[in-house]
Each structure stands twice: as structure tokens, then as C-alpha cells.
Design a protein around this motif. Structure first.
Motif, mmCIF file in Angstrom:
data_model
loop_
_atom_site.group_PDB
_atom_site.id
_atom_site.type_symbol
_atom_site.label_atom_id
_atom_site.label_comp_id
_atom_site.label_asym_id
_atom_site.label_seq_id
_atom_site.Cartn_x
_atom_site.Cartn_y
_atom_site.Cartn_z
ATOM 1 N N MET D 154 5.747 1.716 3.616
ATOM 2 C CA MET D 154 4.766 2.758 3.307
ATOM 3 C C MET D 154 5.478 4.107 3.226
ATOM 4 S SD MET D 154 1.908 1.294 5.944
ATOM 5 C CE MET D 154 0.315 1.670 5.214
ATOM 6 N N TYR D 161 9.036 2.179 -1.433
ATOM 7 C CA TYR D 161 7.596 2.352 -1.233
ATOM 8 C C TYR D 161 6.737 1.388 -2.044
ATOM 9 C CZ TYR D 161 3.066 4.761 -1.600
ATOM 10 O OH TYR D 161 1.733 5.076 -1.579
ATOM 11 N N ASP D 164 -0.908 0.926 -1.526
ATOM 12 C CA ASP D 164 -1.810 0.075 -0.737
ATOM 13 C C ASP D 164 -2.242 -1.180 -1.485
ATOM 14 O OD1 ASP D 164 -1.590 1.987 1.196
ATOM 15 O OD2 ASP D 164 -3.663 2.675 1.100
ATOM 16 N N ASN D 187 3.434 7.303 6.739
ATOM 17 C CA ASN D 187 2.832 7.839 5.521
ATOM 18 C C ASN D 187 3.878 8.691 4.793
ATOM 19 O OD1 ASN D 187 1.421 9.405 3.574
ATOM 20 N ND2 ASN D 187 -0.498 8.986 4.665
ATOM 21 N N ALA D 221 -0.302 5.255 9.397
ATOM 22 C CA ALA D 221 0.176 4.119 8.598
ATOM 23 C C ALA D 221 -0.020 2.807 9.355
ATOM 24 C CB ALA D 221 1.640 4.328 8.221
ATOM 25 N N SER D 225 -2.208 -0.167 7.861
ATOM 26 C CA SER D 225 -1.655 -1.500 7.620
ATOM 27 C C SER D 225 -2.413 -2.558 8.409
ATOM 28 C CB SER D 225 -0.154 -1.525 7.913
ATOM 29 O OG SER D 225 0.117 -1.141 9.226
#
Lengths: 480, 480, 480, 480
Positions: D154, D161, D164, D187, D221, D225
Motif C-alpha cells: 500500500m 504499490y 485497493d 498509506n 492502512a 487491509s
């Protein structure tokens, strides 16, 4: 020109008092015990046995908005007139900056649409759809024009969606300017995966709209936006909350003293997946909106959050689309910008159903009925939720949202001794259904005054589309 | 007899408006824009540049209470006069039923003490110190006399303590009657073990009073009383909350929508173990009260809870005892029931220090200073905390707690253009210290009106001990 | 004398391995791959296709306990034999100090009852029913006798109940000695009010036993005991947890790192108010115990807590009373101390039903079936819950609770290739019902060894009541 | 070839026993009491007074990884040799699929790098850097090659990266296959805004690396997740957790019974922003890694989470870069792929400092010292955290991670009777600093065995780079 509203029960967020109200021109100038004041006015309104309430403030409407290949069916004229019929005397709509535009261009375009077409006073939030160095500076500049709140989207990737970095930068800007960030909080990226997969499995009925937006896609986004707002140091206002899990995130943050706020809408309090969105056939399309209408057990949680203060505002997210149209429907004899198919666009694939419901006309009445008559909260709290808090939240107080010395004389004379039933036949917006069909309201709106002028009288519209004035809003004065 | 308060800024829990206020006899009968009303009154008060505020409502005072071998030093005369000096126009004191007495006997005794001795209006909560079949029935009966709230103690075993079964039965009774249970929430049984052990170790200084009442002895009792109240189905009001852990229990319960409420007091917001209770020598005895003054980091938590609504009321738990007396002190030239040693009773053993602090005179001013001037909340919230909420909570609204048409004209003319410093020399109660010595208040009370009559004028008491009237209180109208 | 258990699957809390186990005398001395060790033993047990498991450790039994005017029907002889039949090779029972007795007197009395009457090894917790300066000192002294855990009651006022001060002092003593406090956590004071009120309303059926002990009377007491234990600084072990709200309190405390632990029992995992306690007629009396059997939705929560570690132990709280007896029942041909009516004492008034259920024989099997066969946790976790954790928790590890070099050879040869059905006809305790009537267990106990000696073989008891030895337990070695 | 380890104290996650261990070839085949077994072996190791522990399992290393314009300085040869010196006998490294590559290509490339170059056994997780329909299918296929865990980021937008939606789809794939998703939970989008702004303000020192990654960028994050994993239905393993707020999110989810897991690393437990990252000059660059080293008060929280089970694994995230190099440094006489400047790349701009620290050699020793010697948890828990849990978590148990019949004879002979001090001079990796400089370890590694072969003996490496074998891992067998 003076008006005296006599013998009513004046209600504000705090008080409930038997009193006469004196209006001079556009303003409330006196409140006094009947018989104690000696006032003679140019005109009198008899409010005996009736409530004298602040006019409703609806801070979330969409008129003339383009969406999904069509437009919402209410324009500013039809929409603000419907609002007036429903006891709402102020709306805050959304000007939209789309990608490639300046903020100013968006603002100007929406100002032009509204200008001269509104039955009641109106303001604009700004949807910032293209966040960059230049639009961030414009966010500051436009405060002088009375735009002090900016809406961002964590949903709708590729359309109005902003990523976390853009959101964070806009929040930093708001923190610096004292303005407020409004958030459509749904994890649109994850939702789009679910939608695509559902359609590819043939799950195309309206109910899949709700099923592909599970509650945690809302609560996750609320959590994330709270984290970002806390880091940036700005107030956050989450729009149209529907999932109890999402409100729980707000509650936890508010318990820590963060300036985060939430609104819900009447449709989340009255409609459900079970009874409405999953109705047989295509009927459910009427109730397709985002965040979605959810399972029934969320309703009591939302009511409780309104009662105890974890949600502060009831707005409508009014965005209506005709349901019973199709390509063969002849021209309809209705005002407004409608063209072609609307909800029917999504027959066979729910992802094409335009998102939204009518509500601007019904909000005031249904909240009174379900909130006050059914005993969920006091009439003071009702006034607070539909008028005072929205006005304080978005910098319109004390001009709007209350009955106080010096405030605009936006007043509803409300008669709890009569009742009526909602039906498509009797609503006034440019739309062919109401979500509250058959619901009895144990009160009727006798009169609506906007800045001292009667604009609705005994069910008849006596206002004018040139009456409504643009509201330059100040910064939020909402306490935590 | 009419009075016009002119040109002030009238503040309620919701509004802040430039307006004149018309009083007719004991009641507020009009509020109007200066120049718009045409009113001529028998007398006029110029409030230009000043706030016109509802008189304070202090729902937790103790006058003439016997405690630990002495009496609190303020009687109803000296206490209510001090209250008036401090802008408080209503107090609710506690009538006490002790073991072996009927509730009625306790009530009658306290009514007799107050009758004809009060500068301002007063009511009574009832301390039920002997819960049994008969006193439970009396709880219901006494509602007709205007006693609608009943205080129980989880502390002070052997004195006012009730066990969980007694508490639960009283709560069931309250649930049936719609009355409110007030709770002194501390696990007194565990505390007594700690106190005994401390003394046996020679830990006898005042600071051990706080140390032997650790925060979880408060939060545990709050948790337990919430559980019992939820089982019984009654509203619960926790008095004098000081530990952040305890407020956190309240927050969690309120998040679930339970009708549980809490008050704190100015001393918990301004004083600390570090700076006050643990002061060198016996000085700390001044600040010995229960729940105790705690470590400093609790203060910001309490302020935050007031700002965000998890605590709803600021009262004083006023219970004062002379500090600087001893057996050799000659007769003092002071009114009131004082006799012999007071705080000094606990020299050498903190367990003999009478519990309590003065505060009824200071509450209004120090909350304005620390709350409003120092920016912790708005002046509307100040009014709500010191006047409106206490009145709503204990069935005195709208007669008390606001400035509205039909309300009692209990009004403070408050001048934010001046300032003063708290000092023992200038306070008015029957006591030889103030907890706020040296604190500057950036406003002064210009005038205090009780039911339309000026009782304090420019620092001079112009009232009478026969003015105050007993208040028959109704049931609580506090929303969650 | 050596024994070799061959070809089985040896399971511990961590491992699952195909291995032979060598026993020399009373101890396990080797574990090795078949074929790799070259061992020849005096006797061999073929465990091919079978599990070789540590014998069960049941740390909560009551044999010969007087209760409510009768005695539990199992004495040490019948009870430990039933345990052995069920794969349990260690029990920890409760010696009781009643009011007026010394701790030592209670201990001696129970030691005498057990001595020479036990099929398997046994230890004692101590119920301290009279906390005072002298019994606190005895708590320290008796550690030398192998009693390192002390049970207190927040329920049963007037019988075994201790108030918060007594509890707190006992906890301080435990903190000093490193011993463990076991708590029957129910707010017995509030419960007694509810019981009395129920009976006075004619609510006398067995199900009112559960209804008058609502979940928060358990969770409140758990919360309170955690607060007191944290203040005192001692480990806390909450017995027979049944309410999800209560386990949630434990979870929150464990998340903070507190040494607090909980057990539940098979009956809370398998029985419910709906299906058992509220069964028609007097049938529900079979399932009356305290804490009570609760509504069904608690079961999955408890299973989850066992799986994830928030509950650490499964014990039985074995305390059985004959159901189908009455005054006319002739002498029964059963061993044990039974006399007269037992469960039937409460016909017509549930408050007279003796509290308790059989379980010492069924625990091992039903936990395997519902836990392992039905997929709620691994066989390693099963071993941990029924053997290793109880042994670690109460200072018996590594002597008991595992199969390791140097441990007592307490071993169950368990055959997952066969099955049986629980029925009253085939159980072995001194009792006329089983709570698991009709339940199929998909495994059977082939052999049970206690300290190297086979005591149950193919369903036949081949042990002796003089075999069991008293266990001097050490301090807890349970990690958080 | 058989080996007998004699007279040591054998420790597993559950047991601690005085026993001899018999090894036949690569496997443990027997554990028995000294004197009881009669075994004669080809070779004997005297472990009297020493611990016999399972070899460490480090499931998070990076050898030869390209990062930020350089490579980590340890290759598989130098890295696995350093691991062996430090008592670690199994590593799981990361094969990387970059954008445009197939998963298989990434896997093949990393298999080739490791093949024939490892002192100890090794496996691979797969970093999936390009999620699409085809790579999702490859995630399933590669399970047959023994890759059962997939790492997503993330953080690091534009590099590794995933958004989502990509994450969610990979999680759905994992749910279907029974594999595990590993998450770098930060993040990164918001962090990148903060980094850019810091640099533009001239905040370029190493400490800004930590300051621009505030704790909530990690906890947000983690929360997100967990939400996505719960929706998808897959297990989630969060790597290198450092913020207490982040662990708190894990705790709450685990309390609900979700299969979510977390690891932390020794540097988060021993280093702090205050003492290390904010050290004067450029020294802090040594400690720059992501998630960052945080404020000191996080350490005790992490230790507590390890003790109580909310974190299950301690790994290293070993990724080392030379500190004291510059362009003028002549060629160094060290093995490995180092070239040019490493940490010094970020002089003048912390965003160019390569992220990472050495640790594979120190983990076992520092965790023993700070965990066991300093009393934070038992030696059983130490074994569980550094060996058993990592092996169970990633499908290597019972082959790895314990000493049991049939397990690989990966064993550390550990001598608690001696001690040593960490220093750059005595470490063995291809790196010029250790984060634990000056730290005393009160034990030394006497011998390390990998599959029965001694590879480190009294501080000397006696292994071979062709000894290590690729581990085909199975699915996770970690309980909640």
C-alpha cells in the motif's frame, strides 16, 4: 411591511414557548407573550393551535446535475418550489468543478443556472473534481464568494474520485482556510471490483447495487477520511451515512473530541434492502442511490445516532430521476431538463441506474412524523436536525435555521391538528414517484414564509422564482 | 411592574442576539430588536456592551449539612446569598433521610431549614439513606412534593452507603415513577481498605486522600451503576465526576443510547493532586473532597467531555469547611452554623478531614473564564452547562435555565468589558478561602435578577432572605 | 517396569508426530520414531491408527460438596472413577473454609475425604469463605501444602459471598504470595433481588433461574473483579464463564496485557436456555447451574473465545445431583453420599434447585467432538484447552498436561476410527442423567494410563481407589 | 550418520525438558531422558548446561534486492551465512514480479539467484507488483512450486504499490487458493504528499523520514487491509508493524476472530526516533526503514503485543545498505553485490536514503536477551516467536520451527553461561554497522545444525553455500 404571527407555539432547538412573532420586512424583530406586547402589524397570521417553526435547511440537494448520461429531473425552479412546498426555505446545492475546469468556472456555471430560478434562498458547496496546485488556491479565494465547504469523492473512480493524496492536500487547504471538507465516503475502488464481478455473474437486478456496496466499504472510507482529516487538521462532514458500522467510526472519533460530523437522509431511515431495493422486478431502481439503502437493522441505529447527537444533520441528497419512463414515452407535460430514459437506463444492468431519490419535499414532514410523533426525539431536536444544525454547520447561522431576533423570517406554520398521506399524485417536484407513498403525516404545513413573505399558503404556491437569493455563507460555527 | 433590559446581547443555549428583554412581574414576556418594539417599562436597565444571560442553576449544593462531626459552614442564608453574588439564581440542595428515619421526615427537616432563609429559589433532591419497602413507596409519593431525583451512595459504608441490592431496588422504583437516580459512584468498600492500610503505614497527609481513592474505584462504580440502571430501566445521573476513566464509562454507555448523564465541578477542572492536594503541610486539606481532586491530566479530558457533550452539567458540590481554624481560634465574627474545628480535624490523619470545597459563588465566573474566554467552548455551551441543562435535567425547565417567553426572569447582566481577581478577601460565603485565589475573571456581574427583582447590583446584595421560593420540580426532560 | 506405546500419533499443544513413547515406571522417558530407537519394553501397547494424548486435567470439580440442603452425588471415589472413564487423569477439587473455620480446618477436612479414595491424581483449590486477618495469613502458609489458588464468590450472599473489601484484601495477599485468585463472578446481591421478585410474581419454573441472572450480572462482576485484581496486582482466573458480555470484559483486559484468565465449561458450549433450561415441565432443572446456561447465541462467542485464546481452559464445574428422585424413591443401588431429594427439591420454586451438572466424564470427549471433529480448532488446541493450559495455569506443569520427557505418564490412547453415543445407560458417575444424551462422539477412549499404569482398558475400569495421589501444586506458570 | 546431542535442556514452544536428542541423517528421530535410551551415535555433542533450541526461522529477508538505485548489500551467500552465524536456519526471502513481468519470470529469476548460494534452507514469498487477470491465475499455479504467500504494497506509489481494487482481487484469489496475503501497510499516497512538502520546506534530515510517516498512516492502512481481507475472506499477515495504533487495529480484528496476523522486527523493539533516527548529523540514516522507527513509547506496546499474542512473529525485514561509503571509497574487500554509494545517497535529502537495516544475524540473540533474559516472556514464547510460529504461519511446520520426531534437525546449541557484546567488528554480514552496537547478549551460540549437519561451530562457519535447499512451502497452518 410588518407581520404578526399570533398565538402559536414557537419552537427552536432549545425552546418551546407560547408567543407571538413580529416580522419587520425580511427579519424577525420580536417574540413576545400574546397580550404583553401591544404590537399592531400590517398583516396577521393566526397560528393558534399550531407550531411556529424555523424553515427547513436542506444542505444537500442536486438540481440539474448531469449523472450517468442523463440529468436529475428537477431544475432549480422545480426543485426549490418542491422544497418550499415541503417547508424547506434554504437549500445548499453543489457547484461542480470537473476535470480540466477551474473551480471558478464550475462556480460560475452553477450560479448562472440558479440565478433567477429559485423560490427560496440557496447557497453552493463546491465539488472539487480536479485537485491541483491551482484549484487548491481557488479553494481559498472562493471563500469570499461565500463558498466555505468542499465536497470530495472516495467513490466513482474515473469520474469525481480523488485519491488519498488529493484528498489530503485539499484537507490541508481547508485546515488553513477554516473551511469544511464534505466527504462521499465509500471505497469506490473496491466497490467497482464487486460491481464488475456481479455483472459478469449475471447479477444485474437493482438489489445488487446494495449488495456490491457492503457496509464496510462505507465504514472503511469513513475511517480513512477521519484519519486524513485529523492529520490535516480540518473539520470533516461525512455525507449521506447509511451503515451502522460507518456511524460507529464517527462516534469513536467524536468521543476523542475530533471535529467530525455526519448527516443521514430520510430514505436511510425509512427504506430497506429487504422491503424496497430488493422489491420484485425493476421496482428497486427507485431506491438506488449511493451510499445504498441497507438492511433494515441499520435504521434503528441511525435513529439512535440522531437522537444522541452522533449524527447532527438530516439532509436529502435530493437527486431524482423518472422511474416510469421509457423510450416510447411521449413527451411529458412537466417542467425541467428531463430527456429520454432515466431509471430505466439500468434495466438489465443495475450499474446503469442513475443514483438518487427525490426527498427535498418530504424531508421536513417525514422527519417530524417518524422522529417527533413516533417518539424518537423531541420537537426541539427535530428543529435542530432539519434547520439549526445545518445552518450552523455551514455558516448560515443565525441568519438561517432558527427563530431569533435578527434572523431571516423563514418560518413554517405547522398544524399538528390535521394530517395527510404522501402519494405520487400530490407531490410537487418534477418526478413520478415518492419514496414515502402511503405514509401518513400527522400534521400539515399551513404556511411557509421566506424572508417574511408567504410563499406557500394552504397548499398553494404563492411565491416566485425570482424570490430566492444567493447566500454568501460564512465559516462553520458548529460546536463538536 | 415591568422592566426593560435594553441593548444587551441576549444569550441562550442556542442563540446570541442583540435584543431588548421585557419583564412583566416575575416573567420574561418579550424579546425584541431595540427600536422595533415600542415598549415602555416601569424601569429600564442599560445592558449595552453586556451579555444578558440566564441566571445560573446549581443542582448540587450542601448547606447546613452535618458531616464528620461538624457542619458545612454555609447555611441556607449565607449559601444562597453567596450563590446570588456569583450569578446563580437557582440551587438544588439535598434533603437527607438517614437510617431509621422516613423519607418524609428528612424532607420536612430540610424544608424547615431552608424556609424563609433563601435569597434565591431552591429545590431539593432526596438522599435516600435507608432503602426498604416503605422508603421505596415514599420515593413515589414525594414526587407530588416536587422531589423527582434521589441520590444514593456507593461510598461511605456504614454511613450513607447502599449495597447493590438496595441501589437496584431504588432504581426499579425510579424506573416506575420516571424519576432520576443520582449516584455518588465510588467503590467505598475497597477505598476503606486502602484508607485503613495507608493510615496504618503512617501515610496521613492530605494527599493520601486522593491516593487511596484511585481512578478505577470511581470508574468501577460508574460501570456498575450503569449496569444496574440499565437492568432497572431508569435514568442515571452520576455526580461530581473527576476521573477520565469514569467519564469514559459514561461515554461508552451514552454511545449505546442509554439515558446516563454526568456532572463535573469547577474544582476538578482547575485543581490537581500535584499542585493543590499534595501542597506542602496541611494546605492540601482545603482541596479534600470525594471523588478526589486527581492528577492534572484528567482536566483536559473533562473539559473535552464538557465540550463534546459527554458531561452535561457543571455543578459545585458546594460543601465548605473552615480551613484556618483551630481550638484556640476565638469566636469568629461570621454568620452560619460553624462550631469548633473543621478542616483541622484531619491534621495528623487525613481520614478525619471533612470532605468538601466552597464553589457556589465561583462556578459561574470561573466556567465563563476558563470555558469561554480561554476558548474551550462557546458562550452558548457555557449557558447550557451552567443553566439550561441543569434545569432540563431536573425538571425545572422552561421555568428556569433560559431566557424565553414565559420563563422566570432570572437574569445575569454580565459585563465582559471589566475584570476582577478572586481572593479570600472579596468572597461572600461563610468560609475563609477560595480555591481560585488569584484567578482573574475577565468579566464582572453587573446585576442579578431573580424573578424580575434585582438582588445583586454592582457588587451589592440588595435581596432578601425571604425572597427565595421552593421549587416543585417536575420529571427530567433531558434528551440523551 | 517399562511400557512402549507404539506407532501412535503423539499430540501435544504444539506437535503432532508419528512416534513411539517409552514409559519407565511413572514417567515418560522417551519419544522416538518407530524403528529408530531400538527400545524393548516390559509391555507394549499398539497405538497404530490412534492418537496418543496427554490425560485430561479438569481443574474445577466438586465431589462430596454440601449444597442447598443436600450433597453432590459423586464422592471422590465415584467422581474420580468417572473422570478416568472419560480420559481425565487429574482433577483439582475445592476444599472449603466456611465461616468460623480456619483455612487449615477446611483443608484438612477435604484432604481426609479424598485420601485413599481417588482413582487418579488430585489437588485442591481453597475456597476462602471467611476472610479476615488470620485467614489471610493462612493463605500464605498453605502454599507449602501445594494450595496456590483461592476461590472467592461475588454471588451467594450470606453463604460463600465476600464483599469487595474482603475480595480486595485476599487479592492483595495473593499478589504478595504469587498465588492466583479464582472468582465466581456474578453480582449476587442484585441477583437475589431479582430472584425474590420473580418468586413473588409466581415465576418459579427452572427457566427463571437463568432469567433472574441476566448476562450483565456476570459481566459486571467480571469487570469489577478485574478492576480489583489490577489494583491489588494479582492474577485473576474467572471460573465458569457463560455470557458473551462477560468474556468481552476479559478480552478488553487481556488486550491491555493484564494477567486475567477465564474458563468455560462444556455445558455452556452445548446447552441453551431455549432448548434445555426452558424445556417443558421440570426437565430444565437438570441444567440449572450458576452462572446459568444462557441463550443460544452465546455459544458461538464462547467457541470463538476458546479458539482465539481469550478463554484458556475448559473445565467442568462438575457438581451433580440426581434428577429423577423423590421422597418415595427407595434406596438406590448406587455408591456415593446421596440422600433424599436432590434436583426435585426445587419443584415449585427454582430457588431451591441445587446448582450443578455432571460433566467430569464427558468433557474430554465432547470437546474433541465439537471442537476438533466439527472443525472449530485443531487437535493441538484441544490438548491445550483440556490438559496443558489447566496444568500450566495451576502449577502442575510439566508434571501434568503434556507428553514430554520427565512428565507423568498420564496418557489417553484415543481411537478416532470408532464412535459411540452418550446415554444415561452407559455413563459411570453416580448420577442418573447426562447433559449430552444422544450425542455421537466420533472416537473412543481405548486406554487410559495414570502414571504409567493402565486404569481404563477398552471400557473397563482396571484401576484402584488407592492409586490417586495428592498433588502439591506450585505457582501458576501461565503466560498472558 | 547419527548424532546424539546429550544432556541439554530441550526447549520447544510448549516444553522445557532435560533430554538427549537423537538425529539420524537430516531428521530428529528421538528425544529421551539421558540414561534411559541406550542410544549410541556416530557422533556426540555435549550440551550439558546449554539449551537445545529449534533453529531460527526468519520469514522476512531481502537479499540482492534492487532498491532506490542500489542493491541491498547482502547477497544470498553473505546473507544466509550471516543468518547461520546468528542461529537462523531457515529464511524466506521475496521473489519480485515487477510491472510488465509475469509472476513466473520473477520467481525464476530469484530462484536462480539463490540456487547454490545458500548456507541454509530457504523459501520465497512472491511480491506481486503487477496484478491483472493473468498474474492472478499465476498466483494459483505457483502454489505447486511451494509459494503460498503473496506480498502487496500500500506504500511506494509508482513502484510496487497496488491500489485497493488490485489488492482486493489478489485477496479474493488468495481466499480461493487458501494462500496468505502479506501486506506492507502504509498509506503511501498520503505519505508521498508529506514527503514532498517536507523536502520543499528544507526538512531533509533523516529524522524527517519518520516524521513524514506518522503512526496513523500505518494504522489506517492496517485497518483498510483488514476490511478488504474480511470482505475477500482471506488470511492477512501484516509485515514489519511499528506503530502501537496499528497493532491496536490488529487486536480489535483478532478479538472478532478474524485470521489476521502481524510481525514486528527487533529494530522496532530496540530503536527509537529520539535516540537513533534523530541522532545528530547523518547517523540517523542507518535506521531509516519503512515502516519507520518510531517514538520510544511504542516499544513497550510492541513487547506487550508479542507477550500476549497479538503479534505472532518476529522477523527482520533484513535489507542492509552500507553507511560509511562515499564515491571516494576504494573498492572494499567484501563479498556481495555492493556498488558505489548506499545510505549516503540520501545525504541532503532523506527521500533518497535506501530503506532498510541489517538484522538477520542479530534477531535470535537480541530477542533472547531482551525477551527472555529481561523477563518479558518465557523461553517457550521466544522459541514460538522466532521459530515455531513463523514456520506454522508459512507452511513449513513441522519440518521447520520445532524439535520434534520427524522434523528437520535444525538446531541451535545455546550457551547461557557465556556472553558477548555486539560490535561492527565481529558481525559477519556484508555490512559496516550493526543496530545493536554495544549490546551485551548473555548467551552465545555454541553450535548451529542444519538438517543434522553442523554449520557453525564455536564461532566458526563450517558450512557450505551449496548446503541450503529450496523449501516448497505448504499452506499456512496458523491457528487464530
Amino acid at each position: 411591511m410588518t407581520t404578526l404571527i399570533k398565538n402559536g407555539t414557537v419552537v427552536t432547538a432549545t425552546e418551546k414557548m407560547h408567543a407571538d412573532v413580529l416580522i419587520d420586512g425580511e427579519k424577525v424583530v420580536g417574540v413576545a407573550a400574546p397580550g404583553a406586547h401591544g404590537w399592531v402589524a400590517d398583516s396577521e397570521i393566526d397560528a393558534a393551535g399550531k407550531y411556529v417553526l424555523p424553515g427547513g435547511v436542506d444542505v444537500h440537494t442536486h438540481f440539474q446535475l448531469p449523472f450517468g448520461g442523463t440529468y436529475v429531473s428537477d431544475d432549480f425552479e422545480s426543485g426549490t418550489r418542491a422544497a418550499a412546498f415541503g417547508g424547506t426555505t434554504t437549500v445548499v446545492d453543489f457547484a461542480v468543478q470537473v476535470k480540466g475546469q477551474t473551480v471558478r468556472e464550475g462556480y460560475d456555471a452553477w450560479m448562472a443556472l440558479a440565478d433567477g430560478n429559485c423560490a427560496i434562498d440557496y447557497g453552493f458547496h463546491m465539488i472539487v473534481g480536479d485537485i491541483n496546485d491551482s484549484s487548491l488556491k481557488e479553494m481559498e479565494a472562493i471563500v469570499d464568494d461565500g463558498v466555505t465547504s468542499f465536497k470530495l469523492f472516495m467513490a466513482y473512480p474515473g469520474v469525481l474520485y480523488s485519491d488519498d493524496g488529493e484528498i489530503f492536500r485539499a484537507m490541508q487547504q481547508a485546515a488553513q482556510d477554516g473551511t469544511t471538507i464534505m466527504m462521499h465516503a465509500e471505497n469506490g475502488i473496491a466497490i467497482d471490483v464487486l460491481r464488475e464481478q456481479a455483472v459478469s455473474r449475471g447479477e444485474t437486478d437493482p438489489r445488487y447495487h446494495t449488495i456490491t456496496r457492503p457496509p464496510t466499504t462505507e465504514s472503511e472510507a469513513v475511517h480513512r477520511s477521519i484519519v486524513l482529516a485529523e492529520l490535516a487538521g480540518c473539520p470533516l462532514y461525512v455525507v449521506h451515512m447509511s451503515a451502522k458500522e460507518a456511524v460507529a467510526e464517527l462516534t469513536v472519533a467524536r468521543d476523542r473530541g475530533l471535529p467530525v460530523y455526519g448527516e443521514t437522509c430520510p430514505h436511510y431511515l425509512h427504506l430497506s434492502l429487504e422491503d424496497h431495493v430488493a422489491a420484485p422486478g425493476f421496482e428497486g431502481a427507485k431506491y438506488v442511490c449511493s451510499t445504498p439503502i441497507r438492511e433494515k437493522d441499520n435504521q434503528e441505529y441511525l435513529w439512535n445516532a440522531l437522537a444522541r447527537g452522533d449524527l447532527q444533520v438530516v439532509s436529502t441528497d435530493h437527486a431524482c430521476f423518472f422511474f416510469d419512463d421509457d423510450e416510447d414515452t411521449p413527451d411529458r407535460d412537466l417542467p425541467g431538463p428531463v430527456m429520454g430514459r432515466q431509471k430505466r437506463l439500468g434495466e438489465g444492468d443495475f450499474t446503469f441506474i442513475p443514483n438518487g431519490l427525490p426527498g427535498v419535499e418530504e424531508r421536513f414532514n417525514v422527519m417530524y412524523q417518524s422522529g417527533v410523533v413516533e417518539g424518537r426525539f423531541s420537537i426541539n431536536r427535530f428543529v435542530e436536525l432539519v434547520a439549526t444544525n445545518p445552518a450552523k454547520m455551514f455558516g448560515m447561522y443565525p441568519q438561517k435555521g432558527t427563530i431569533a431576533i435578527g434572523s431571516d423570517a423563514d418560518i413554517v406554520i405547522y398544524d399538528p391538528g390535521t394530517s395527510f398521506v404522501y402519494s405520487t399524485d400530490t407531490i410537487h417536484g418534477n418526478i413520478d414517484y415518492t419514496a414515502y407513498e402511503g405514509m401518513t403525516i400527522e400534521a400539515t404545513i399551513d404556511k411557509v414564509l421566506s424572508r417574511g413573505k408567504v410563499i406557500v399558503d394552504a397548499g398553494t404556491y404563492v411565491g416566485s422564482k425570482t424570490h430566492g437569493r444567493y447566500l454568501k455563507r460564512g465559516l462553520s460555527e458548529m460546536p463538536v
